[in-house]
Design a protein around this motif. Structure first.
Motif, PDB file in Angstrom:
ATOM      1  N   VAL A 170       0.846  -1.135  -0.201  1.00  0.00           N
ATOM      2  CA  VAL A 170       0.119   0.029   0.007  1.00  0.00           C
ATOM      3  C   VAL A 170       0.812   1.160  -0.032  1.00  0.00           C
ATOM      4  CG1 VAL A 170      -1.958   1.260   1.420  1.00  0.00           C
ATOM      5  CG2 VAL A 170      -1.805  -1.135   1.074  1.00  0.00           C
ATOM      6  N   TRP A 171       0.669   1.996  -0.955  1.00  0.00           N
ATOM      7  CA  TRP A 171       1.538   3.406  -1.221  1.00  0.00           C
ATOM      8  C   TRP A 171       1.711   3.936   0.031  1.00  0.00           C
ATOM      9  CZ3 TRP A 171       4.416   3.824  -5.233  1.00  0.00           C
ATOM     10  CH2 TRP A 171       3.901   3.506  -6.726  1.00  0.00           C
ATOM     11  N   GLU A 172       0.598   4.302   0.999  1.00  0.00           N
ATOM     12  CA  GLU A 172       0.886   5.113   2.027  1.00  0.00           C
ATOM     13  C   GLU A 172       1.402   4.402   3.465  1.00  0.00           C
ATOM     14  OE1 GLU A 172      -3.277   6.345   2.901  1.00  0.00           O
ATOM     15  OE2 GLU A 172      -3.349   7.665   1.028  1.00  0.00           O
ATOM     16  N   VAL A 173       1.176   3.223   3.370  1.00  0.00           N
ATOM     17  CA  VAL A 173       1.720   2.190   4.245  1.00  0.00           C
ATOM     18  C   VAL A 173       2.467   1.036   3.831  1.00  0.00           C
ATOM     19  CG1 VAL A 173       0.736   0.769   6.414  1.00  0.00           C
ATOM     20  CG2 VAL A 173      -0.583   2.598   5.514  1.00  0.00           C
ATOM     21  N   PRO A 174       3.873   1.369   3.745  1.00  0.00           N
ATOM     22  CA  PRO A 174       4.813   0.249   3.055  1.00  0.00           C
ATOM     23  C   PRO A 174       4.860  -1.116   3.912  1.00  0.00           C
ATOM     24  CG  PRO A 174       6.038   2.067   3.844  1.00  0.00           C
ATOM     25  CD  PRO A 174       4.444   2.498   4.106  1.00  0.00           C
ATOM     26  N   ASN A 175       4.328  -1.056   5.033  1.00  0.00           N
ATOM     27  CA  ASN A 175       4.465  -2.487   5.695  1.00  0.00           C
ATOM     28  C   ASN A 175       3.147  -3.194   5.598  1.00  0.00           C
ATOM     29  OD1 ASN A 175       3.058  -0.819   7.683  1.00  0.00           O
ATOM     30  ND2 ASN A 175       4.042  -2.080   9.441  1.00  0.00           N
ATOM     31  N   LEU A 176       2.191  -2.822   4.797  1.00  0.00           N
ATOM     32  CA  LEU A 176       0.918  -3.333   4.561  1.00  0.00           C
ATOM     33  C   LEU A 176       0.977  -3.662   3.404  1.00  0.00           C
ATOM     34  CD1 LEU A 176      -2.032  -4.080   5.495  1.00  0.00           C
ATOM     35  CD2 LEU A 176      -2.432  -1.691   4.994  1.00  0.00           C
ATOM     36  N   ILE A 177       0.686  -5.114   2.908  1.00  0.00           N
ATOM     37  CA  ILE A 177       0.586  -5.682   1.339  1.00  0.00           C
ATOM     38  C   ILE A 177      -0.786  -6.080   1.234  1.00  0.00           C
ATOM     39  CG2 ILE A 177       3.149  -5.660   1.165  1.00  0.00           C
ATOM     40  CD1 ILE A 177       2.621  -8.991   1.067  1.00  0.00           C
ATOM     41  N   VAL A 178      -1.040  -6.138   0.219  1.00  0.00           N
ATOM     42  CA  VAL A 178      -2.383  -6.804  -0.281  1.00  0.00           C
ATOM     43  C   VAL A 178      -2.137  -7.849  -1.200  1.00  0.00           C
ATOM     44  CG1 VAL A 178      -4.571  -6.503  -1.331  1.00  0.00           C
ATOM     45  CG2 VAL A 178      -3.568  -4.611  -0.363  1.00  0.00           C
ATOM     46  N   ALA A 179      -2.470  -9.302  -0.731  1.00  0.00           N
ATOM     47  CA  ALA A 179      -2.083 -10.429  -1.322  1.00  0.00           C
ATOM     48  C   ALA A 179      -3.280 -11.181  -1.868  1.00  0.00           C
ATOM     49  CB  ALA A 179      -1.337 -11.313  -0.414  1.00  0.00           C
ATOM     50  N   ASP A 180      -4.289 -10.519  -2.271  1.00  0.00           N
ATOM     51  CA  ASP A 180      -5.409 -11.181  -2.897  1.00  0.00           C
ATOM     52  C   ASP A 180      -5.715 -10.562  -4.259  1.00  0.00           C
ATOM     53  OD1 ASP A 180      -6.799  -8.829  -2.242  1.00  0.00           O
ATOM     54  OD2 ASP A 180      -7.594  -9.960  -0.355  1.00  0.00           O
ATOM     55  N   GLY A 181      -7.136 -10.863  -4.714  1.00  0.00           N
ATOM     56  CA  GLY A 181      -7.244 -10.345  -6.112  1.00  0.00           C
ATOM     57  C   GLY A 181      -7.589  -8.559  -6.225  1.00  0.00           C
ATOM     58  N   ALA A 182      -7.576  -7.945  -4.984  1.00  0.00           N
ATOM     59  CA  ALA A 182      -7.809  -6.639  -4.845  1.00  0.00           C
ATOM     60  C   ALA A 182      -7.012  -5.922  -5.865  1.00  0.00           C
ATOM     61  CB  ALA A 182      -7.794  -6.108  -3.532  1.00  0.00           C
ATOM     62  N   VAL A 183      -5.498  -6.376  -6.024  1.00  0.00           N
ATOM     63  CA  VAL A 183      -4.649  -5.394  -6.414  1.00  0.00           C
ATOM     64  C   VAL A 183      -4.644  -5.661  -8.147  1.00  0.00           C
ATOM     65  CG1 VAL A 183      -2.800  -5.706  -4.800  1.00  0.00           C
ATOM     66  CG2 VAL A 183      -2.999  -7.437  -6.418  1.00  0.00           C
ATOM     67  N   PHE A 184      -5.677  -6.532  -8.717  1.00  0.00           N
ATOM     68  CA  PHE A 184      -5.670  -6.551 -10.141  1.00  0.00           C
ATOM     69  C   PHE A 184      -6.212  -5.429 -10.763  1.00  0.00           C
ATOM     70  CE2 PHE A 184      -6.074 -11.620 -11.060  1.00  0.00           C
ATOM     71  CZ  PHE A 184      -5.356 -12.083  -9.830  1.00  0.00           C
ATOM     72  N   PRO A 185      -5.319  -5.056 -11.723  1.00  0.00           N
ATOM     73  CA  PRO A 185      -6.091  -3.493 -12.476  1.00  0.00           C
ATOM     74  C   PRO A 185      -7.076  -3.981 -13.662  1.00  0.00           C
ATOM     75  CG  PRO A 185      -3.594  -3.687 -12.240  1.00  0.00           C
ATOM     76  CD  PRO A 185      -4.021  -5.139 -12.061  1.00  0.00           C
ATOM     77  N   GLY A 186      -7.660  -5.162 -13.506  1.00  0.00           N
ATOM     78  CA  GLY A 186      -8.539  -5.799 -14.550  1.00  0.00           C
ATOM     79  C   GLY A 186      -8.719  -7.328 -14.674  1.00  0.00           C
ATOM     80  N   THR A 187      -9.521  -7.743 -15.125  1.00  0.00           N
ATOM     81  CA  THR A 187      -9.714  -9.198 -15.284  1.00  0.00           C
ATOM     82  C   THR A 187      -9.528  -9.462 -16.660  1.00  0.00           C
ATOM     83  OG1 THR A 187     -11.556  -9.181 -13.687  1.00  0.00           O
ATOM     84  CG2 THR A 187     -11.472 -11.106 -15.558  1.00  0.00           C
ATOM     85  N   ALA A 188      -8.576 -10.609 -16.866  1.00  0.00           N
ATOM     86  CA  ALA A 188      -8.069 -11.078 -18.295  1.00  0.00           C
ATOM     87  C   ALA A 188      -9.243 -12.238 -18.650  1.00  0.00           C
ATOM     88  CB  ALA A 188      -6.714 -11.748 -18.051  1.00  0.00           C
ATOM     89  N   ASP A 189      -8.921 -12.873 -19.838  1.00  0.00           N
ATOM     90  CA  ASP A 189      -9.851 -13.974 -20.063  1.00  0.00           C
ATOM     91  C   ASP A 189      -9.352 -15.228 -19.410  1.00  0.00           C
ATOM     92  OD1 ASP A 189      -7.555 -13.763 -21.826  1.00  0.00           O
ATOM     93  OD2 ASP A 189      -8.698 -14.678 -23.491  1.00  0.00           O
TER      94      ASP A 189
END
Lengths: 216, 605
Positions: B559-578
């Motif tokens: 997370v840009w604002e909190v570098p000791n916090l990471i997001v490790a699920d699908g929330a980080v996807f900037p879109g859905t591929a096929d």
């Protein structure tokens, strides 16, 4: 049963069927709720049931059918899925008890079926009365079959209108209840659900029938 | 095994991980293997797939022939427990109830999360899928390229055990040599589809990639590749690989896999990680918010003990969000403080934005050539074996198709385990005057059973401004935690893709000689498209990006604002591929965890 009576009944059935002929693939019949069908008691199995236990109708919630209704359902089971050269009848596999379990379910999804089935059982006895018999089980086999055949035609014409809608759901439950037993699966030609060391694909005679080359 | 209760919490952990599924399980595995002290908190109960699942039970052994109910929404034998679209006391809302404007949210509250409810289809995103904005002018580019992620795809494929074949197809990448397990033989319908699609349409039907062991894993070689210079990790991984049997070619993976042939997080990640002694798992803990200190660093997680309603604080040097994409969004938005009054990561208002799912539709026909086949067992690896990757990539990129997103087609055929609906499945092709019953039904059933061919399309969806989640201003769940409100709208671009899906499916079924019982839905794609969320591929909401101004995490999922916090699920996807998201979730999680451990080593966090 006289030919005259049959014609009369067919005319009568026509009156109560709608002209709309539609045949969508999925979805269940919808009936207006019937006052005759009191809401069932009992609770569901909850969001984390024992998956390995083998359940019998009546184990989880009380069943509904009276002796007379159960006797009628046994007859209907064997009209809809009769014994034939290769497989047993639905009643010999206890499918009538499954239908009872289904319509007695405390879940909302079965409420429409409950109303339709209970109303339909009454209707069958009334129809038998119109043919001069005490109830549906007292009719001879040919008359019972003829009623089913006529209802099956109504069910195809209009999936929603009673009593065709009743017969459609009755058929769905009895045939589906039948094909989900090991005997029914065998009759269908299902040969899986057994652990095997290797899956080798379809046998050569299947490929030959399809005109396809063996797999690499 | 260190399965703990709240009173057993250590004073602090190196990492507190929220969620135990594909992402959380992957991070927990890697960090525990590398010697860090890790806590996983999971909202559901502990799970043991080796003891509790019912693999061979037939539907007549279950209540209601194992049909779905509000308690078991994918049927009785599906291994989802405490799971569903609607869960008592855990509501969510939608901004619109118009047709196809509602979003449906599947929750899975059990150890291992949604890896317990998964078709196990495991496809890599292709190189173009990371460059949607650049190549097609819609959606968002990813801040990383395929080449950066490829080594991590190899790693997760080796640990999970994925069958498939390298077909060399454009934008449907191959794996490195020796990574994939052999694909299963095709079923009759798949062979027929492959033959006719190729001859008549020039389309390839190829083996799908799935997380099912068609062969035991190479426990002598893979552990050293995955954990060089870590003897303990190699030993534990080798042991775990040897505990997993290969598929016995029966029973649906959705029932859970007692022999460990099918991937799930408990079997593959948490079981060996627990043996390191470095991992505590805390079930029945519903996370409410991530806590931060005055410097804006994450300090832990406040959660509710679902057993007695008590509130607790688990503390850690780092925090990992892996609660499933929308649950992680909800946690970020609910983590309000003086430093972050709009929630963590949300100074730019981007948390919750860019929600996407697969664009899905389906079609089916009856195939006369498949009638009356000699009886044989067609279970195979039960479920998906074959598919058609998107093959008009050049036309798509050239803008010739009138829509921007490709789609894959999943073929569904075979003599499958019957269900309650089998009894009515022959109506559309019956020759009876009415609906079939009696001896006629039995004869027609023997003739037509197994002769139906279905095809499911799952297409790309570009991030857009119409689809997002936010906090509902009023509604709260049973623990008093504010719930999500969803906004959803299919674009014309997506609906044009659905028309093309329907046309291609109809063409393939026609090439197979199919009898259609209705026309394809080309006139009304809104009717044909599956509701948002229903494919259970929802991602986005805390998207990764190149700049802090327009994304929530950086290219390392921090997370840009909190570098000791990471997001490790699908929330980080900037879109859905096929492609299905799970394999990419795991690859990104591995990469993010690796970077987080480097940051810790350097003392950056």
């Amino acid at each position: 049963m006289s030919e005259m009576k049959r014609i009369d009944r067919r005319v009568a059935l026509k009156w109560i069927s709608s002209a709309a002929a539609s045949m969508p693939l999925i979805g269940s019949g919808q009936d207006a709720s019937s006052d005759s069908a009191k809401a069932p008691g009992g609770k569901g199995y909850g969001p984390d049931p024992d998956l390995q236990r083998v359940y019998q109708p009546g184990d989880l919630w009380p069943l509904t059918f009276s002796d007379a209704q159960r006797a009628t359902m046994i007859v209907l089971c064997d009209l809809i899925m009769p014994t034939d050269d290769t497989s047993p009848s639905a009643s010999s596999l206890g499918v009538h008890d499954f239908v009872d379990e289904w319509i007695s379910s405390p879940y909302p999804g079965q409420k429409t079926d409950r109303n339709a089935i209970l109303k339909g059982l009454d209707w069958l006895d009334e129809e038998a009365g119109r043919q001069g018999e005490k109830d549906f089980v007292s009719l001879d086999g040919n008359a019972q079959f003829a009623i089913c055949r006529d209802l099956s035609i109504l069910a195809k014409k209009d999936r929603k209108a009673f009593p065709g809608s009743f017969f459609r759901r009755l058929r769905d439950l009895i045939a589906g209840g039948y094909y989900t037993t090991p005997e029914g699966m065998k009759d269908l030609g299902y040969r899986g659900n057994v652990a095997v060391a290797e899956w080798t694909g379809p046998p050569p005679e299947v490929l030959a029938k399809l005109g396809l080359e063996p797999q690499a | 095994m260190p399965v703990i209760a709240p009173e057993d919490l250590k004073e602090s952990y190196d990492a507190v991980i929220i969620g135990s599924g594909a992402g959380g399980g992957q991070v927990a595995y890697l960090m525990a293997m590398e010697g860090l002290k890790v806590l996983v908190i999971e909202a559901g109960r502990m799970v043991d797939p080796t003891r509790e699942v019912a693999m061979f039970h037939t539907p007549n052994m279950a209540p209601l022939r194992a049909e779905s109910t509000p308690d078991k929404q994918y049927g009785f034998y599906d291994h989802s427990v405490e799971s569903g679209w609607e869960m008592p006391g855990e509501p969510y809302t939608n901004a619109s109830d118009a047709e196809k404007r509602e979003f449906f949210w599947w929750r899975q509250r059990m150890m291992g999360g949604r890896t317990n409810h998964w078709g196990r289809v495991s496809l890599r995103n292709g190189p173009y899928d990371f460059e949607t904005r650049t190549r097609q002018g819609v959606g968002l580019d990813w801040p990383i390229s395929y080449d950066e992620l490829a080594p991590y795809y190899d790693k997760v494929e080796m640990i999970a055990g994925i069958f498939g074949a390298n077909e060399g197809m454009e934008n449907s990448p191959d794996s490195s040599p020796g990574v994939l397990l052999p694909p299963p033989k095709f079923r009759a319908g798949e062979l027929l589809a492959r033959d006719r699609a190729k001859k008549k349409l020039g389309l390839e039907v190829v083996p799908v990639h799935r997380a099912v062991l068609t062969k035991t894993q190479d426990a002598d070689r893979v552990p050293a590749k995955l954990h060089p210079s870590n003897a303990k990790a190699q030993k534990l991984l080798a042991e775990n690989m040897r505990m997993r049997a290969k598929c016995f070619f029966a029973t649906d993976c959705h029932r859970g896999c007692a022999i460990g042939a099918a991937f799930d997080s408990m079997t593959v990640f948490l079981r060996p990680a627990l043996k390191t002694g470095n991992l505590d798992v805390l079930p029945n803990a519903m996370a409410r918010e991530v806590t931060v200190n005055d410097e804006g660093k994450a300090t832990g997680v406040i959660f509710i003990d679902k057993v007695n309603g008590g509130e607790h604080h688990a503390k850690g040097r780092t925090v990992v969000l892996a609660a499933s994409s929308q649950e992680s969004v909800r946690l970020l938005l609910n983590s309000k403080s003086k430093t972050f009054p709009e929630g963590i990561g949300n100074a730019n208002g981007k948390v919750g934005k860019y929600l996407t799912d697969s664009v899905s539709s389906s079609f089916s026909a009856q195939i006369p050539a498949l009638e009356n086949l000699p009886l044989h067992n067609e279970d195979g690896v039960v479920g998906q074996q074959a598919y058609l990757p998107f093959q008009k990539v050049k036309e798509l990129l050239a803008g010739k198709l009138g829509f921007s997103g490709g789609y894959k087609l999943l073929t569904v055929s075979g003599r499958k385990l019957p269900s309650l609906s089998t009894g009515k499945s022959f109506d559309a092709v019956s020759e009876a005057e009415g609906i079939p019953f009696g001896k006629q039904l039995k004869e027609e059933a023997r003739r037509y059973y197994g002769s139906f061919q279905g095809i499911g399309g799952q297409g790309a969806m570009a991030a857009n401004d119409d689809c997002f989640a936010e906090l509902d201003p009023e509604k709260k769940d049973r623990w008093g935690i504010p719930v999500l409100r969803f906004h959803w709208k299919f674009s014309d671009d997506e609906l044009k893709q659905v028309v093309h899906q329907q046309e291609t499916m109809a063409a393939i079924l026609d090439a197979m000689g199919g009898r259609f019982t209705r026309p394809p839905d080309t006139e009304d794609p809104l009717k044909a498209v599956k509701e948002g969320g229903k494919t259970i591929h929802e991602v986005g909401g805390a998207v990764m990006g190149k700049k802090a101004a327009d994304s929530v995490t950086d290219r390392w999922s921090r997370v840009w604002e909190v570098p000791n916090l990471i997001v490790a699920d699908g929330a980080v996807f900037p879109g859905t591929a096929d492609k299905n998201p799970t394999l990419t979730i795991m690859a990104l999680a591995w990469r993010a965890a690796e970077r987080l451990m480097e940051d810790m080593k350097r003392g950056d966090v």
